[in-house]
Scaffold this motif. Structure first.
Motif, PDB file in Angstrom:
ATOM      1  N   ASP A 128      -3.272   3.941   7.399  1.00 35.43           N
ATOM      2  CA  ASP A 128      -2.648   2.217   7.658  1.00 35.43           C
ATOM      3  C   ASP A 128      -3.550   0.974   7.670  1.00 35.43           C
ATOM      4  O   ASP A 128      -4.352   1.000   8.048  1.00 35.43           O
ATOM      5  CB  ASP A 128      -1.542   2.296   8.839  1.00 35.43           C
ATOM      6  CG  ASP A 128      -0.713   0.736   8.842  1.00 35.43           C
ATOM      7  OD1 ASP A 128      -1.545   0.055   8.463  1.00 35.43           O
ATOM      8  OD2 ASP A 128       0.669   0.897   8.762  1.00 35.43           O
ATOM      9  N   VAL A 162       1.053  -1.450  -0.005  1.00 34.66           N
ATOM     10  CA  VAL A 162      -0.241  -0.336  -0.384  1.00 34.66           C
ATOM     11  C   VAL A 162       0.568   1.280  -0.079  1.00 34.66           C
ATOM     12  O   VAL A 162       1.860   1.641   0.805  1.00 34.66           O
ATOM     13  CB  VAL A 162      -0.984   0.094   1.248  1.00 34.66           C
ATOM     14  CG1 VAL A 162      -2.558   0.574   1.474  1.00 34.66           C
ATOM     15  CG2 VAL A 162      -1.495  -1.380   1.643  1.00 34.66           C
ATOM     16  N   ALA A 218       8.520  -5.360   4.268  1.00 37.68           N
ATOM     17  CA  ALA A 218       9.526  -4.795   3.310  1.00 37.68           C
ATOM     18  C   ALA A 218      10.450  -4.324   4.253  1.00 37.68           C
ATOM     19  O   ALA A 218      10.783  -3.871   3.711  1.00 37.68           O
ATOM     20  CB  ALA A 218       9.012  -4.887   2.179  1.00 37.68           C
TER      21      ALA A 218
HETATM   22  N1  CTP Z   1       0.294  -1.565   5.858  1.00 43.26           N
HETATM   23  C1  CTP Z   1      -0.515  -1.254   5.527  1.00 43.26           C
HETATM   24  N2  CTP Z   1      -1.904  -0.079   5.164  1.00 43.26           N
HETATM   25  C2  CTP Z   1      -0.899   1.309   4.965  1.00 43.26           C
HETATM   26  C3  CTP Z   1       0.906   0.216   3.982  1.00 43.26           C
HETATM   27  C4  CTP Z   1       0.915  -0.665   4.959  1.00 43.26           C
HETATM   28  O1  CTP Z   1      -2.033  -2.218   5.664  1.00 43.26           O
HETATM   29  N3  CTP Z   1      -1.243   2.306   4.425  1.00 43.26           N
HETATM   30  C5  CTP Z   1       0.403  -2.749   5.304  1.00 43.26           C
HETATM   31  C6  CTP Z   1       1.049  -3.982   4.277  1.00 43.26           C
HETATM   32  O2  CTP Z   1      -0.148  -4.505   3.847  1.00 43.26           O
HETATM   33  C7  CTP Z   1       2.033  -4.688   5.219  1.00 43.26           C
HETATM   34  C8  CTP Z   1       2.317  -4.248   6.125  1.00 43.26           C
HETATM   35  O3  CTP Z   1       1.543  -3.462   6.151  1.00 43.26           O
HETATM   36  O4  CTP Z   1       1.162  -6.268   5.252  1.00 43.26           O
HETATM   37  C9  CTP Z   1       3.542  -3.295   6.119  1.00 43.26           C
HETATM   38  O5  CTP Z   1       4.398  -2.268   6.967  1.00 43.26           O
HETATM   39  P1  CTP Z   1       4.564  -0.893   6.215  1.00 43.26           P
HETATM   40  O6  CTP Z   1       5.076  -0.349   7.760  1.00 43.26           O
HETATM   41  O7  CTP Z   1       3.733  -0.412   5.433  1.00 43.26           O
HETATM   42  O8  CTP Z   1       5.384  -0.953   5.550  1.00 43.26           O
HETATM   43  P2  CTP Z   1       6.566  -0.725   5.068  1.00 43.26           P
HETATM   44  O9  CTP Z   1       5.556   0.576   3.629  1.00 43.26           O
HETATM   45  O10 CTP Z   1       7.635  -0.944   4.518  1.00 43.26           O
HETATM   46  O11 CTP Z   1       6.871   1.254   5.938  1.00 43.26           O
HETATM   47  P3  CTP Z   1       8.139   1.133   5.702  1.00 43.26           P
HETATM   48  O12 CTP Z   1       8.119   2.459   4.819  1.00 43.26           O
HETATM   49  O13 CTP Z   1       8.481   1.835   7.933  1.00 43.26           O
HETATM   50  O14 CTP Z   1       9.023   0.704   5.905  1.00 43.26           O
END
Ligand code: CTP
Length: 406
Positions: free
Chosen positions: A313, A284, A332
């Motif tokens: 989120d 996302v 990731a």
């Molecule tokens: N996710 C979500 N909603 C968002 C962003 C992410 O539900 N707006 C979910 C993704 O589907 C995944 C998880 O959260 O299961 C990933 O976590 P996130 O913290 O968003 O990961 P990154 O985007 O990689 O975050 P960062 O930039 O902190 O590494």
């Protein structure tokens, strides 16, 4: 009829309503009845008027041991089991062969004969085995109708390719009876997730900047789609909420298409209300345009800065709304895999988080993947590098095992 030891156990004692429509492959449906019966299934045949031009009802009656239904207006049959009762009777409706015309009727919700009415009046799973001339199968109208059925979670079994009764060679042959029997057994298998309703998010989101541009990422959706298929294989009823991808929904999985993070959030909150398990494999977008330009943004000589705003989120919102739901997230990471993944597990209130290394040709848009799965209780397990389907199978097994203890 005695049970063939080589036949799939998932069919024993299960009720199959076999819809036969008017194509030459109807003759193969007679063998299909035998094969299903050999595996211990109960089979009720419903024929359309055109199917009766190809094979007589007596054949199916003799094989299934039940009188064949073909008309909505058969008073004696309706008195014995009305069509609404008949729609509730099976564990699965299988249409084999399914003609282009019947597929079109199903896609449009027509109810002008007994079989189409049953399909509209049932809440049981439906599987369709197309059989038609290759050009009819390739026709955009048929392909659109098939895509519509797939989106609704109707399983499309085949078709196969090869020599056709019309003398041509190509795609459109009905799958062979033994293959169809195996497909049906897989759809009806009572795995450890039978009765579990799962939601899986997959793919990227697309955040518009102006009428022609958007922000997105490299997610192909492959891992999420593979997770949806693996959960289905263990018996779960799966809804897949997907951003734009090039993938077809796995057979029997209901797909909801979205584009933006906000649409993914709304679809997720709605679907999660009916679910026991939520797996967020989607990538996302974390940011969207603070304001979407209503006209195309024109280039200028100076640098361009676009203010971005945070998206919501999805996982955190789903957790807040449904405290008892079993929640699985993905992480990731390019560094400090465990530390970052465990941080997300805690912050988002997850039960499990599946973490993988990304960047430098790993994971995104690749065929293989490897995961380390961290649990809320402190445990962790590694899934060694394998195809995304295999990784998904192992992850689904871990989820099933944890859910049974939850
Ligand atoms: N996710 C979500 N909603 C968002 C962003 C992410 O539900 N707006 C979910 C993704 O589907 C995944 C998880 O959260 O299961 C990933 O976590 P996130 O913290 O968003 O990961 P990154 O985007 O990689 O975050 P960062 O930039 O902190 O590494």
């Amino acid at each position: 009829m005695s049970q063939n030891p080589a036949s799939p156990p998932a069919l024993h004692g299960r009720r199959i309503l076999l819809g036969v429509t008017g194509g030459i492959a109807a003759y193969k449906a007679a063998d299909l009845v035998r094969r299903l019966m050999e595996a211990g299934a109960e089979v009720q045949v419903v024929m359309t008027a055109s199917a009766l031009h190809f094979v007589g009802a007596t054949t199916f009656q003799a094989l299934s041991g039940k009188s064949v239904r073909s008309s909505l207006w058969d008073e004696a049959a309706e008195a014995a089991m009305g069509h609404i009762e008949l729609a509730r009777w099976p564990d699965l409706i299988l249409i084999a062969p399914a003609t282009a015309n019947f597929i079109a009727k199903l896609a449009h919700g027509a109810a002008d004969d007994l079989l189409s009415t049953l399909c509209l009046a049932t809440d049981k799973p439906i599987a369709v085995a197309p059989a038609m001339n290759r050009l009819m199968w390739a026709n955009v109208a048929t392909q659109d109708n098939v895509a519509t059925l797939q989106r609704r979670g109707i399983a499309i079994l085949g078709p196969g390719a090869g020599f056709q009764a019309c003398g041509e060679t190509g795609e459109g042959r009905m799958r062979e009876p033994l293959d169809l029997r195996a497909d049906v057994a897989a759809l009806l298998s009572r795995g450890p997730l039978t009765g579990v309703r799962a939601v899986v998010t997959a793919g990227p989101t697309r955040e518009p900047l102006d009428p022609v541009r958007f922000l997105t990422n490299r997610s192909s959706g492959k891992q999420g789609y593979a997770v949806a298929a693996a959960l289905r294989d263990l018996g779960a009823t799966v809804t897949l909420i997907s951003g734009p991808t090039n993938l077809a929904a796995p057979a029997g999985v209901q797909r909801i298409d979205i584009e933006t993070a906000q649409q993914m959030l709304e679809a997720s909150l709605t679907a999660a209300a009916q679910a026991d398990l939520f797996v967020a494999a989607a990538a996302v977008a974390d940011y969207k345009a603070a304001e979407i330009a209503t006209q195309k943004i024109k280039k200028k000589d100076a640098e361009l800065s676009l203010p971005l705003a945070r998206t919501e989120d999805v996982l955190a919102r789903v957790r807040a709304a449904f405290p008892a739901l079993f929640l699985v997230g993905f992480a990731a990471e390019t560094e400090k895999l465990e530390e970052h993944a465990r941080g997300k597990l805690a912050r988002k209130g997850l039960d499990l988080i599946a973490a993988n290394w990304v960047g430098e040709g790993q994971a995104f848009d690749q065929e293989d993947n490897s995961l380390t799965v961290f649990a809320r209780d402190g445990g962790s397990q590694t899934i060694a590098s394998a195809s995304k389907a295999e990784v998904a199978r192992q992850l689904a097994a871990m989820i099933a095992e944890r859910l049974s203890r939850a």
